[in-house]
Design a protein around this motif. Structure first.
Motif, PDB file in Angstrom:
ATOM      1  N   GLN A  22       0.822  -1.216   0.000  1.00  0.00           N
ATOM      2  CA  GLN A  22       0.000   0.000   0.000  1.00  0.00           C
ATOM      3  C   GLN A  22       0.854   1.263   0.000  1.00  0.00           C
ATOM      4  O   GLN A  22       0.444   2.301  -0.528  1.00  0.00           O
ATOM      5  CB  GLN A  22      -0.921  -0.001   1.227  1.00  0.00           C
ATOM      6  N   GLY A  23       2.042   1.164   0.563  1.00  0.00           N
ATOM      7  CA  GLY A  23       2.909   2.315   0.614  1.00  0.00           C
ATOM      8  C   GLY A  23       3.457   2.733  -0.744  1.00  0.00           C
ATOM      9  O   GLY A  23       3.826   3.889  -0.938  1.00  0.00           O
ATOM     10  N   VAL A  24       3.534   1.801  -1.686  1.00  0.00           N
ATOM     11  CA  VAL A  24       4.080   2.088  -3.012  1.00  0.00           C
ATOM     12  C   VAL A  24       2.990   2.104  -4.076  1.00  0.00           C
ATOM     13  O   VAL A  24       2.986   2.958  -4.970  1.00  0.00           O
ATOM     14  CB  VAL A  24       5.172   1.062  -3.376  1.00  0.00           C
ATOM     15  N   PHE A  25       2.061   1.158  -3.977  1.00  0.00           N
ATOM     16  CA  PHE A  25       0.951   1.067  -4.933  1.00  0.00           C
ATOM     17  C   PHE A  25      -0.367   1.107  -4.151  1.00  0.00           C
ATOM     18  O   PHE A  25      -0.975   0.056  -3.887  1.00  0.00           O
ATOM     19  CB  PHE A  25       1.049  -0.221  -5.761  1.00  0.00           C
ATOM     20  N   PRO A  26      -0.806   2.288  -3.744  1.00  0.00           N
ATOM     21  CA  PRO A  26      -1.961   2.400  -2.838  1.00  0.00           C
ATOM     22  C   PRO A  26      -3.274   1.888  -3.422  1.00  0.00           C
ATOM     23  O   PRO A  26      -4.192   1.557  -2.666  1.00  0.00           O
ATOM     24  CB  PRO A  26      -2.035   3.907  -2.549  1.00  0.00           C
ATOM     25  N   ALA A  27      -3.386   1.811  -4.745  1.00  0.00           N
ATOM     26  CA  ALA A  27      -4.637   1.347  -5.349  1.00  0.00           C
ATOM     27  C   ALA A  27      -4.682  -0.170  -5.527  1.00  0.00           C
ATOM     28  O   ALA A  27      -5.708  -0.725  -5.930  1.00  0.00           O
ATOM     29  CB  ALA A  27      -4.842   2.030  -6.712  1.00  0.00           C
ATOM     30  N   THR A  28      -3.596  -0.830  -5.213  1.00  0.00           N
ATOM     31  CA  THR A  28      -3.507  -2.275  -5.424  1.00  0.00           C
ATOM     32  C   THR A  28      -4.324  -3.044  -4.387  1.00  0.00           C
ATOM     33  O   THR A  28      -4.282  -2.738  -3.198  1.00  0.00           O
ATOM     34  CB  THR A  28      -2.045  -2.739  -5.367  1.00  0.00           C
ATOM     35  N   ILE A  29      -5.041  -4.050  -4.843  1.00  0.00           N
ATOM     36  CA  ILE A  29      -5.784  -4.955  -3.960  1.00  0.00           C
ATOM     37  C   ILE A  29      -4.853  -6.093  -3.555  1.00  0.00           C
ATOM     38  O   ILE A  29      -4.216  -6.714  -4.414  1.00  0.00           O
ATOM     39  CB  ILE A  29      -7.031  -5.517  -4.668  1.00  0.00           C
ATOM     40  N   THR A  30      -4.756  -6.356  -2.258  1.00  0.00           N
ATOM     41  CA  THR A  30      -3.896  -7.433  -1.776  1.00  0.00           C
ATOM     42  C   THR A  30      -4.732  -8.649  -1.408  1.00  0.00           C
ATOM     43  O   THR A  30      -5.704  -8.538  -0.661  1.00  0.00           O
ATOM     44  CB  THR A  30      -3.091  -6.994  -0.540  1.00  0.00           C
ATOM     45  N   GLN A  31      -4.347  -9.800  -1.961  1.00  0.00           N
ATOM     46  CA  GLN A  31      -4.976 -11.066  -1.604  1.00  0.00           C
ATOM     47  C   GLN A  31      -3.934 -11.938  -0.921  1.00  0.00           C
ATOM     48  O   GLN A  31      -2.923 -12.301  -1.534  1.00  0.00           O
ATOM     49  CB  GLN A  31      -5.509 -11.772  -2.856  1.00  0.00           C
ATOM     50  N   LEU A  32      -4.173 -12.266   0.346  1.00  0.00           N
ATOM     51  CA  LEU A  32      -3.277 -13.172   1.051  1.00  0.00           C
ATOM     52  C   LEU A  32      -3.541 -14.606   0.614  1.00  0.00           C
ATOM     53  O   LEU A  32      -4.690 -14.998   0.380  1.00  0.00           O
ATOM     54  CB  LEU A  32      -3.474 -13.054   2.563  1.00  0.00           C
ATOM     55  N   CYS A  33      -2.483 -15.371   0.508  1.00  0.00           N
ATOM     56  CA  CYS A  33      -2.588 -16.754   0.047  1.00  0.00           C
ATOM     57  C   CYS A  33      -3.368 -17.603   1.054  1.00  0.00           C
ATOM     58  O   CYS A  33      -2.993 -17.714   2.224  1.00  0.00           O
ATOM     59  CB  CYS A  33      -1.187 -17.333  -0.159  1.00  0.00           C
ATOM     60  N   ILE A  34      -4.459 -18.193   0.601  1.00  0.00           N
ATOM     61  CA  ILE A  34      -5.294 -19.027   1.468  1.00  0.00           C
ATOM     62  C   ILE A  34      -4.525 -20.252   1.955  1.00  0.00           C
ATOM     63  O   ILE A  34      -4.648 -20.662   3.116  1.00  0.00           O
ATOM     64  CB  ILE A  34      -6.576 -19.454   0.728  1.00  0.00           C
ATOM     65  N   VAL A  35      -3.723 -20.840   1.089  1.00  0.00           N
ATOM     66  CA  VAL A  35      -2.974 -22.047   1.461  1.00  0.00           C
ATOM     67  C   VAL A  35      -1.974 -21.725   2.572  1.00  0.00           C
ATOM     68  O   VAL A  35      -1.851 -22.485   3.543  1.00  0.00           O
ATOM     69  CB  VAL A  35      -2.256 -22.646   0.233  1.00  0.00           C
ATOM     70  N   HIS A  36      -1.268 -20.598   2.460  1.00  0.00           N
ATOM     71  CA  HIS A  36      -0.357 -20.194   3.526  1.00  0.00           C
ATOM     72  C   HIS A  36      -1.112 -19.973   4.837  1.00  0.00           C
ATOM     73  O   HIS A  36      -0.638 -20.352   5.912  1.00  0.00           O
ATOM     74  CB  HIS A  36       0.365 -18.895   3.140  1.00  0.00           C
ATOM     75  N   GLN A  37      -2.281 -19.364   4.740  1.00  0.00           N
ATOM     76  CA  GLN A  37      -3.069 -19.089   5.932  1.00  0.00           C
ATOM     77  C   GLN A  37      -3.514 -20.384   6.614  1.00  0.00           C
ATOM     78  O   GLN A  37      -3.495 -20.490   7.848  1.00  0.00           O
ATOM     79  CB  GLN A  37      -4.287 -18.236   5.570  1.00  0.00           C
ATOM     80  N   ILE A  38      -3.913 -21.371   5.826  1.00  0.00           N
ATOM     81  CA  ILE A  38      -4.323 -22.664   6.381  1.00  0.00           C
ATOM     82  C   ILE A  38      -3.144 -23.321   7.096  1.00  0.00           C
ATOM     83  O   ILE A  38      -3.281 -23.837   8.215  1.00  0.00           O
ATOM     84  CB  ILE A  38      -4.864 -23.580   5.270  1.00  0.00           C
ATOM     85  N   ARG A  39      -1.978 -23.307   6.446  1.00  0.00           N
ATOM     86  CA  ARG A  39      -0.786 -23.899   7.065  1.00  0.00           C
ATOM     87  C   ARG A  39      -0.450 -23.215   8.383  1.00  0.00           C
ATOM     88  O   ARG A  39      -0.149 -23.874   9.384  1.00  0.00           O
ATOM     89  CB  ARG A  39       0.405 -23.782   6.107  1.00  0.00           C
ATOM     90  N   ASN A  40      -0.500 -21.894   8.383  1.00  0.00           N
ATOM     91  CA  ASN A  40      -0.183 -21.155   9.601  1.00  0.00           C
ATOM     92  C   ASN A  40      -1.182 -21.443  10.711  1.00  0.00           C
ATOM     93  O   ASN A  40      -0.824 -21.534  11.890  1.00  0.00           O
ATOM     94  CB  ASN A  40      -0.146 -19.656   9.303  1.00  0.00           C
ATOM     95  N   SER A  41      -2.452 -21.594  10.337  1.00  0.00           N
ATOM     96  CA  SER A  41      -3.483 -21.907  11.337  1.00  0.00           C
ATOM     97  C   SER A  41      -3.259 -23.282  11.951  1.00  0.00           C
ATOM     98  O   SER A  41      -3.422 -23.472  13.165  1.00  0.00           O
ATOM     99  CB  SER A  41      -4.872 -21.850  10.694  1.00  0.00           C
ATOM    100  N   CYS A  42      -2.866 -24.233  11.116  1.00  0.00           N
ATOM    101  CA  CYS A  42      -2.709 -25.618  11.584  1.00  0.00           C
ATOM    102  C   CYS A  42      -1.520 -25.788  12.524  1.00  0.00           C
ATOM    103  O   CYS A  42      -1.443 -26.793  13.239  1.00  0.00           O
ATOM    104  CB  CYS A  42      -2.573 -26.563  10.398  1.00  0.00           C
ATOM    105  N   LYS A  43      -0.628 -24.820  12.551  1.00  0.00           N
ATOM    106  CA  LYS A  43       0.507 -24.907  13.481  1.00  0.00           C
ATOM    107  C   LYS A  43       0.037 -24.935  14.929  1.00  0.00           C
ATOM    108  O   LYS A  43       0.724 -25.470  15.800  1.00  0.00           O
ATOM    109  CB  LYS A  43       1.443 -23.707  13.279  1.00  0.00           C
ATOM    110  N   TYR A  44      -1.132 -24.343  15.171  1.00  0.00           N
ATOM    111  CA  TYR A  44      -1.642 -24.252  16.545  1.00  0.00           C
ATOM    112  C   TYR A  44      -2.547 -25.431  16.918  1.00  0.00           C
ATOM    113  O   TYR A  44      -3.018 -25.505  18.054  1.00  0.00           O
ATOM    114  CB  TYR A  44      -2.444 -22.954  16.715  1.00  0.00           C
ATOM    115  N   VAL A  45      -2.810 -26.310  15.967  1.00  0.00           N
ATOM    116  CA  VAL A  45      -3.814 -27.364  16.160  1.00  0.00           C
ATOM    117  C   VAL A  45      -3.138 -28.712  16.391  1.00  0.00           C
ATOM    118  O   VAL A  45      -2.237 -29.095  15.632  1.00  0.00           O
ATOM    119  CB  VAL A  45      -4.744 -27.446  14.932  1.00  0.00           C
ATOM    120  N   VAL A  46      -3.556 -29.429  17.422  1.00  0.00           N
ATOM    121  CA  VAL A  46      -2.988 -30.752  17.697  1.00  0.00           C
ATOM    122  C   VAL A  46      -3.410 -31.720  16.591  1.00  0.00           C
ATOM    123  O   VAL A  46      -4.438 -31.547  15.935  1.00  0.00           O
ATOM    124  CB  VAL A  46      -3.434 -31.280  19.076  1.00  0.00           C
ATOM    125  N   TRP A  47      -2.590 -32.741  16.417  1.00  0.00           N
ATOM    126  CA  TRP A  47      -2.765 -33.641  15.274  1.00  0.00           C
ATOM    127  C   TRP A  47      -4.148 -34.278  15.230  1.00  0.00           C
ATOM    128  O   TRP A  47      -4.768 -34.373  14.170  1.00  0.00           O
ATOM    129  CB  TRP A  47      -1.684 -34.723  15.313  1.00  0.00           C
TER     130      TRP A  47
END
Length: 241
Positions: free
Chosen positions: A83-108
């Motif tokens: 946003q600091g360089v391209f303020p009009a750009t829409i950012t989409q966070l990677c869903i797969v990365h988000q799922i992986r990060n969430s699962c780090k907190y979850v027991v097997w």
């Protein structure tokens, strides 16, 4: 560029007499003709939002006038750097990365059920349905896995940007698969070279790998005519053909 995918690849490079992991930053851009191209590579000792800011500044200085959608992992501060360089750009966070990060907190023993319930959120037909699914997800898992659920709530705006687009565009922006495939291709080409004596040696190897990989990028994305029509309809004057 209609879409850019940004990520880094870690390589072992000698520095001050010792081998250490360094990050080579990579950016892929999707052009108006539906073809992809690598926009550049930059080397740093680690991946950080601050360095990504310098990468984006370099791209702008080299003549990149606009980026419609940026696809990234959820590195802290990354969205703010864009946003600091391209303020009009829409950012989409990677869903797969988000799922992986969430699962780090979850027991097997809970992961299968947790991921099944989570799929109701990101696979929802629209943002409203996703919000309702997230509410149910929070009621079920929020107390036990506060941090896992909270990360979805905190990043919700940029995790759900893809819901504003037709299905064809959603498929190309909801993950960073494009650049992860590039990283896998690079590792395939340099698999016999696990360590590099200096930055230029590593950069040369990555560059040669990219040149070979880009030769295969000779065709536009599938259904590009339809996708192009959707981009032009949504972004109107920002789409340069």
């Amino acid at each position: 560029y209609y879409v850019v995918w940004m990520d880094g690849i870690m390589l072992k490079i000698k520095h001050s007499g010792h081998y250490q992991n360094k990050c080579i930053y990579l950016v892929i851009g999707l052009k108006p003709d539906g073809l992809k191209e690598v926009l550049g590579m930059w080397t740093s000792e680690s991946e950080s939002a601050a360095f990504w800011l310098s990468v984006l500044t370099d791209l702008k200085a080299r003549g990149v006038a606009d980026i419609l959608i940026a696809c990234t992992d959820n590195l802290k501060g990354f969205t703010e750097a864009i946003q600091g360089v391209f303020p009009a750009t829409i950012t989409q966070l990677c869903i797969v990365h988000q799922i992986r990060n969430s699962c780090k907190y979850v027991v097997w023993k809970d992961r299968r059920e947790f991921c099944s319930d989570l799929k109701q959120v990101y696979a929802a037909p629209n943002c409203k349905a996703a919000e309702e699914a997230l509410l149910g997800f929070e009621l079920k898992w929020g107390k036990k896995y506060k941090h896992a659920v909270g990360s979805w709530q905190n990043n919700w705006q940029h995790l759900t940007a893809f819901f504003d687009f037709p299905l064809e565009i959603r498929r190309i922006i909801y993950t960073t698969n494009a650049i992860e495939n590039l990283n896998r291709g690079i590792r395939k080409y340099i698999k016999t070279k696990v360590q590099f004596p200096d930055d230029p040696a590593a950069e040369k190897a990555v560059y040669l790998a990219i040149m070979n990989i880009e030769k295969k990028w000779s065709q536009p994305l599938a259904n590009w005519g339809l996708i192009l029509h959707q981009f032009v309809t949504i972004f109107e004057n920002r789409c340069k053909l």
